[in-house]
Every structure is written in structure tokens, then in C-alpha cells.
Design a protein around this motif. Structure first.
Motif, PDB file in Angstrom:
ATOM      1  N   LYS A 270     -14.770 -36.414  16.214  1.00 32.15           N
ATOM      2  CA  LYS A 270     -14.988 -37.832  15.882  1.00 32.15           C
ATOM      3  C   LYS A 270     -15.839 -37.965  14.622  1.00 32.15           C
ATOM      4  O   LYS A 270     -15.601 -38.796  13.752  1.00 32.15           O
TER       5      LYS A 270
ATOM      6  N   GLN B 143     -14.295 -37.811  11.330  1.00 36.46           N
ATOM      7  CA  GLN B 143     -13.660 -39.056  10.905  1.00 36.46           C
ATOM      8  C   GLN B 143     -14.677 -40.042  10.362  1.00 36.46           C
ATOM      9  O   GLN B 143     -14.502 -40.618   9.294  1.00 36.46           O
TER      10      GLN B 143
ATOM     11  N   VAL C 201     -12.232 -36.075   6.846  1.00 37.64           N
ATOM     12  CA  VAL C 201     -10.782 -35.923   6.998  1.00 37.64           C
ATOM     13  C   VAL C 201     -10.025 -36.422   5.772  1.00 37.64           C
ATOM     14  O   VAL C 201      -8.894 -35.989   5.515  1.00 37.64           O
TER      15      VAL C 201
END
Lengths: 523, 284
Positions: free
Chosen positions: B181, B184, B189
Motif C-alpha cells: 500500500k 502506492q 509505483v
């Protein structure tokens, strides 16, 4: 072998006369060239107050110089005292030049785009030294110029100076009046605040009522369905280029006509029907240099001092309301004061008749009046009808101007009127102008104004109470509530609500005003 | 004439004196005007907030559970909130950006607020002018003083950044799911999970996104012993740590220096870094 010879005249003089008198001669020559004909000796004679020699050397600048060529070499001494001109023609011309100069300064700091204009105003007032000074002078100058032009027109009418052969001068003066009004109107929009946008929207929509051409002319001037980016740009171009250009041309024509006919003498000074303004006997002549020039300079400097005083210690400041918002119409918004009479007329009845036809006829009559009013005498005793009409017009225009204000004939509900008096939407008003610390947190009632814990709150509540009592017929058993809370550091919320009885308990919509410690409305 | 000249001179001198006094006063007046219009901006913002924002964020900015987060709290102003997003600008910019563009989707960090925040600025199709958005920002920022003074009942703001060193502090055990997570929310990413190798600014993590055909987990295990390695790592975990906090210590061939942001040593806590490293070591 010398390729060229460098000729320096002063060196020749030094050789023949010695350096001291050569220097004096050079200075004398330079001064005579700059002044187009007046050397140092003559200047000293002027300052001593000597009578001029014959032939008068002081008229040379008028023949040889550009700046003086349109100015007469002498005036009749009877037009040089305060009466009959009151210097109004001179002052209005000065105001035009003054506005151009202050306007040029402001142009550096302004962009005519709705996204930027308001930010430019804030920047001008917070980041540009003398920004406030120049803006206030420009605004004050504009308002004074409109008043001076109107007074000048009134004076010219009263002294009958529009009569033959000066009819066309009056006509060009009428054109200049219109140009002054439109220059002021177009400049009004430029700050792009609520006052600007809505005053101009009102003015433009009044013009739209003109039959046949109204809509089209309005579309042309606005460049769109309502006043937005196109309208602002067009108004700006009118204000800084087109209208000043036409104004300067017409000032030229107007002044030229004044000179070739000569300033009209006071009515009693001539025989009826005569116009002897140009034939000035030698003993009644007042020469431009020095007497007229010193008078003109004196008035210029005096008027400038007055204006500078008014915008600094006199406390006159141009307003800046919140950013223009086409979704929010401030209650009681009005046209600029010189169009209030039109707004007043519109309250009388049909908008086409009272807004367009009647003002149009009256203005048209104003322009052609000298060609219709052809009585030979300028004496006051012989023009009682005309002078009475002038007096009546002044009275009626004042009345119509009052009728254009929100005090007359505006129908919103009494509770809204009361709350709007406390928190007006067109200017800061008493509540916003009260010092932050004089508004203590708590719940207050208008009728309790006498026991208010601070001066500022007392003044506000007293006004609240006064307004409620004014509408006491409709607002029966009214209770004016005001609650003040501090919702953030340095930010207070003032909520006002009116409760009264009218077929049961009634309550107004609450009006909420936010006040920050630093906002400085009291200035 | 003498009187006229004398009086005229007096007027001129008076005008010059008034102008000089004005000149002396100008800096103070300009500063006062500036704080004046900032005050008026807060006032206008208060009215706009009451009409547009209070229904979701609460009338005093304390938020409404399930609708919108609190604004009148310390972690908006001390950087906690936008650190989670990896925001690089000031708090003011963060608030302006949130209001102007809105929040199109519930973010990972704010999963408990499922509804989107509307777009407000006309720049992006919303109803408000940019100066009105600025007014609201001024109003929200006006809570800063009092919000920062509050002693927050929930978790205190004890953020300690992990720093630039490879060994100190010792990293705790990492949580792979949280690490995924975080890659992100920190925006990793965007550069490292781009299928197009020719366009990606940074080496892809999965094997299929990397020109050499090996994943980041394998590369981390072998690279620190390579001949051209210029860094100081002595294990796979240290290699990954170094590439995150000391980005220019070793540049992978065919990639450029100074592209990867050098902010992560300051913005990430030790646990965040540990989680990300744990996740990277599971990528194939």
C-alpha cells in the motif's frame, strides 16, 4: 592640415569680452531660446512689476512658441476676476490633464482581465508605493471633473455666453459633457469589484431600453451577453484610448472657438446684442505674461493642494468592495451618482419613456438650445424665463437624483431593510466599521443598547433599535437579536435576526457577518 | 501679483510636505492594507466555507465520521497528513490542491471516507473562482494556530524520520501488505511499476518490467557484490534501504542520476521503510 573646424561660440565671446560677460550673455541667450523670446532682463522686469515697454516684448512667446501659440496675448480685465468665469473652464481642462497623468501611472499596474484586475487593485494598494495616493487622486479627480463640467455648463448658461456667435462652442461643450460622463462611467468598471460591476450593469441596462439600437449598441459595448472579459477590455480601451482621444480633439475645437470669439464679457458690461469681446481697448488689457499666467498657475497649484489634502489628511478614499460576482447582486446597488437622476426617472414609470425618450429629448434640447433661444440680450433682467428654467432644472435634477437613491421607492421587506442598514451590501457600514474589540462575544438585543458593555456595540445596537422603530408599524413587538461568537482566532461571527408579530410569530432570515481583527473597515 | 506668487508658493510647499509625509508612511500603510485584505479573505472564506464545506467537514472543521475528515486538527498543519501522500509542497498548497481539484476517489489513507470530495475550482470545472478558493484556504489556514496548540487525544504526533543512514536505526520487522500500500501512497509505483521499459524513469521491479529480466528481489541479493557497485550496502536489505534513502549512491546502468526524489529518508518512518523493503523482497 585640419580636417574640420570645431566652432564653439562661447570661446569667441570669451576672447573678445572676457569670461564673465561671455557667461552672462550665454545664459541670457539660452533663457531667451527656452522661453521663446523672453530674456533674463525682461524676466526681472516682469517680476519687479514694471509696466511693459512698447512694443510689448512679452508677446513674443505667443508668436514664436508652440505652447503659447493658442493662448491669447491679452485678456479683457473684466473676465479675469472670479466672476464671471469662476475659473471653471480652466479647472476642467486642468482636471483632464491631471486625470491623464494619474491614469498613466495607474496603467502600469493594471491589466483589463476579470481574472487579474482585482488582484492588480490589491497589489496596487499593498505593493506599490503611492498606489493608494494615485488611485484616490484619480478617482477624486474624476468625480470633481464631472462636478466642475456641470458647474461650468450652468455658469455658461446663466451668463448667456452661449448666444450668437458662440452657439457652436456650447454645442462642443455638450459633447465634452457627454465624453466626461462616459469617461467616468467606463473607468468605473475597471476595478472589477462588486460596486464596479453592478453600477455599470445598471447603467448599461438602462441604455438597453433604447428602442431600435439599444440592444445592439449594448452588445457592441459589452462584447457579450453580460459584462465579462470582453466588456472589461472594451471599456478599458474606451477609457484609456478612444474617449481621451476624442476628448482632446473636442477640447481643441472648444478652446479654439473660445479664443477666436474671445471670452464673453459679463452681461452688464456690453450693450444689448453687442459682442465686443475681441475688441479690447488698450487700457482694459491684461497681458498673459505675467498676470494671466500667474493666476492660472495659482489656481492649478491651489487646486492640486486641495486634492492632495483631501486624499491624505482629509480622509477621502476610493472604495474597494469585494471581488465582482455576477451571481450576487448587492441590495441597494446604484448607478454612479451622476446617473442617479436617470435611475430616479425610471422609478416614475415606463422604462422606455422615462429611461430613454424623455432623457433623450431633454439632452437633445440641451445641445441645440442656443439655436432655439435666440433672444439678443444677455442681461439677467431680460432673461427671467430662461434663468427660472435653469433654476427649476437644477431643483428637478437634484430631486431626481435623490429619487435614484435606495431611500426612495425601493420595495424590500422591512426586516431586510433593517438588517441591511446594519450590514450594507454596497459599502462596509457601521457594524463592519466597529473596532474588533468593541464587539464582545455574547447574545445582545437591540432594545438593550443603553446597557451595552462597549461604545462600539452601543452605537451598533442603537442604530439597530432606531431602524426597528422606524418600521414599527409593520414590525409589531419586534425583537432585534444579535449574537456574536468567536469562531477562529481573530475571527468573529455576528448573527442578526429579527423576530416580530404579524398574524403569528415571524422571524427574518438570519444575516451573518464575519469580522476579522485586521480587516480595517474603519478606515 | 506678489500675493498670488507667495500664496502659490505656500500651496506648493504644503503639497510637497504632505507628499513627503505620505512617503514616510507608505511602507506601514501598505503592510496594514495587506493584512487588511488577508483578514477580508478569511471573512469571505468563512462565508464560503459555511455554504459549501460545512455540510461535510463540520461547521467548526472537526469533520463528520464517514463523510469527511477533520480540518481543524493538528495533523493537517504539522505535515502528518500529507506526508502519507508524499506531498512535496507546503500545507497551503496541499489545502488549495485538495479544494481546487477535489478528491476523485477515496484514497488508501482515507478509506473510512468513501465519498468523493467535489471539485471546487473553475480551473477544473468546479463552481468557484480561484480567488474564492483562496479565500477558503485562508479560512482553513486560520485554524492553524489553535489546532497546533491542541493536545490531541488520539495518537500523538511522534513522527521520527528514518534518516539517511544504512544501519541506524535498526529496522523493525516489515509488513508486506502494508508495504505494498505504501508503494502506492508514496508514489513509487509511478516510476517502478511501469510496463513500458523505454518510458519508465526508474528500473521496474517485477522481472517482466526490467530489461535484464530479473526482479528487484533477485537484483537486491546480487548487486551489492558486483564490480561496478559504488554504494556501501552489505546485504540485500541494506541495498534496498540505500537505494531508497541515498538515491544517488549507486545508479543502475542506463538510468540517470538525480531523477528519483531524495525525500524518502525524511518522509518515511522506520516502520514504513521496513514494510516497503519487505514487500520488495517478495516481488517476482
Amino acid at each position: 592640415m585640419a580636417l574640420f573646424k570645431l566652432h564653439v561660440p562661447i570661446l569667441d565671446d570669451i576672447k573678445t569680452k572676457g569670461w564673465r560677460s561671455a557667461l552672462v550673455a550665454t545664459v541670457d541667450q539660452t533663457v531667451e531660446r527656452i522661453t521663446a523670446g523672453i530674456n533674463v532682463g525682461e524676466i526681472r522686469s516682469i517680476l519687479r512689476g514694471d509696466a511693459p515697454q512698447r512694443p510689448n516684448p512679452r508677446v513674443k512667446p505667443h508668436a514664436d512658441g508652440f505652447w503659447m501659440h493658442m493662448r491669447p496675448t491679452f485678456f479683457h480685465e473684466q473676465v479675469m476676476s472670479l466672476y464671471p468665469t469662476f475659473r471653471l473652464g480652466w479647472l476642467t481642462t486642468y482636471m483632464l490633464v491631471f486625470e491623464t497623468i494619474t491614469g498613466l501611472f495607474l496603467m502600469l499596474w493594471y491589466t483589463p482581465s476579470p481574472d487579474i484586475a482585482y488582484t492588480n487593485m490589491l497589489s496596487l494598494l499593498s505593493n506599490v508605493p503611492f498606489g493608494l495616493f494615485m488611485r484616490d487622486l484619480h478617482r477624486l479627480g474624476a468625480e470633481l471633473m464631472v462636478m466642475l463640467v456641470l458647474l461650468h455648463m450652468l455658469r455658461t448658461f446663466v451668463t448667456g455666453s452661449y448666444k450668437k456667435p458662440r452657439q457652436f462652442t456650447w454645442f462642443t461643450g455638450g459633447v465634452l459633457l457627454l465624453l466626461t460622463l462616459f469617461l467616468s462611467f467606463s473607468g468605473y468598471l475597471l476595478p472589477w469589484d462588486q460596486l464596479a460591476l453592478w453600477a455599470v450593469t445598471i447603467g448599461a441596462s438602462m441604455a438597453e431600453a433604447t428602442p431600435v439600437v439599444g440592444r445592439e449598441v449594448n452588445l457592441l459595448v459589452r462584447g457579450g451577453a453580460d459584462i465579462g472579459a470582453n466588456g472589461l477590455l472594451r471599456f478599458y480601451l474606451l477609457h484609456v484610448f478612444a474617449l481621451p482621444l476624442i476628448a482632446f480633439i473636442f477640447v481643441g475645437v472648444h478652446y479654439y472657438k473660445v479664443i477666436i470669439h474671445g471670452h464673453s464679457l459679463p452681461p452688464g458690461a456690453e450693450k444689448v446684442g453687442e459682442d465686443t469681446a475681441r475688441k479690447v481697448p488698450m487700457e482694459r488689457r491684461m497681458y498673459f505674461l505675467p498676470d494671466v499666467m500667474t493666476r492660472e498657475l495659482f489656481w492649478t497649484v491651489g487646486w492640486l493642494a486641495l486634492m492632495v489634502f483631501m486624499v491624505t489628511w482629509g480622509g477621502w478614499h476610493a472604495p474597494l468592495e469585494p471581488h465582482a460576482d455576477s451571481q450576487i447582486t448587492p441590495l441597494h446597488t446604484t448607478a454612479p451618482w451622476y446617473f442617479l437622476w436617470l435611475q430616479g426617472m425610471l422609478k416614475l414609470g415606463d422604462k422606455v419613456f422615462f429611461g430613454v425618450i424623455l432623457p433623450g429629448i431633454l439632452s437633445g434640447l440641451l445641445f441645440v438650445m442656443p439655436y432655439l433661444e435666440v433672444g439678443p440680450s444677455r442681461r439677467y433682467a431680460d432673461r427671467r424665463v430662461g434663468l427660472s428654467i435653469a433654476a427649476l432644472t437644477v431643483v428637478i435634477m437634484s430631486l431626481l437624483t435623490f429619487m435614484g437613491t435606495p431611500y426612495y421607492g425601493v420595495s424590500s421587506s422591512p426586516d431586510q431593510e433593517v438588517l441591511t442598514t446594519l450590514a450594507p451590501q454596497t459599502h462596509p457600514g457601521l457594524l463592519r466599521g466597529t473596532a474588533y474589540d468593541e464587539l464582545p462575544v455574547g447574545d445582545w438585543v437591540a432594545s438593550g443598547w443603553n446597557n451595552a458593555p462597549s461604545q462600539g456595540l452601543q452605537a451598533v445596537l442603537q442604530l439597530y433599535n432606531k431602524e426597528i422603530e422606524r418600521y414599527s408599524d409593520e414590525l409589531v413587538n419586534a425583537k432585534g437579536k444579535m449574537s456574536i461568537t468567536e469562531i477562529q482566532a481573530g475571527l468573529k461571527q455576528v448573527t442578526m435576526q429579527l423576530e416580530w408579530e404579524d398574524n403569528g410569530a415571524q422571524a427574518s432570515e438570519p444575516v451573518i457577518v464575519y469580522l476579522h481583527r485586521d480587516s480595517g473597515y474603519e478606515h | 501679483m506678489v500675493t498670488r506668487v507667495a500664496l502659490g508658493t505656500v500651496f506648493m510647499v504644503a503639497t510637497l510636505m504632505i507628499v513627503s509625509f505620505t512617503a514616510i508612511d507608505e511602507p506601514a500603510r501598505m503592510a496594514k492594507f495587506e493584512s487588511g485584505y488577508e483578514g477580508r479573505s478569511v471573512e469571505a472564506g468563512a462565508a464560503l466555507y459555511a455554504n459549501n464545506c460545512a455540510t461535510c467537514h463540520g461547521p467548526d472543521g472537526k469533520g463528520i465520521a464517514g463523510r469527511a475528515p477533520a480540518l481543524n486538527v493538528a495533523d493537517l498543519y504539522n505535515g502528518t497528513r500529507f506526508r502519507e501522500m508524499g506531498w512535496g509542497g507546503t500545507t497551503r498548497d496541499y489545502v488549495y490542491g485538495a479544494i481546487a481539484s477535489g478528491r476523485p476517489r477515496a484514497s488508501a489513507a482515507f478509506a473510512e471516507y468513501p465519498q468523493r470530495m467535489p471539485t471546487w475550482s473553475r480551473e477544473f470545472g468546479g463552481p468557484l473562482r480561484p480567488d474564492q478558493v483562496n479565500n477558503i484556504v485562508d479560512f482553513v489556514m486560520n485554524w492553524e494556530e489553535t489546532a497546533l496548540l491542541e493536545t490531541v487525544a488520539e495518537k500523538p504526533s511522534d513522527f521520527v524520520s528514518v534518516g539517511l543512514d544504512l544501519k541506524d536505526p535498526v529496522l523493525p520487522a516489515g509488513d508486506v501488505a502494508r508495504g505494498e500500500k505504501l508503494t502506492q501512497t508514496y508514489g513509487c509505483v509511478a516510476c517502478h511499476m511501469n510496463p513500458d521499459m523505454n518510458v519508465a524513469p526508474g528500473p521496474g521491479w517485477p522481472a517482466k518490467y526490467y530489461s535484464g529480466g530479473v526482479s528487484i528481489a533477485e537484483r537486491a541479493a546480487t548487486r551489492f557484490t558486483a564490480a561496478d557497485y559504488t554504494g556501501k550496502a552489505t546485504s540485500a536489505e541494506e541495498y534496498l534501504r540505500e537505494s531508497i534513502v541515498q538515491t544517488n549512491a549507486y545508479i543502475v546502468p542506463t538510468y540517470a542520476a538525480n531523477i528519483m526524489p531524495v525525500i524518502y529518508g525524511e518522509q518515511m518512518a522506520a516502520q514504513d521503510l521496513a514494510d516497503v523493503i519487505a514487500y520488495l523482497q517478495t516481488i517476482e
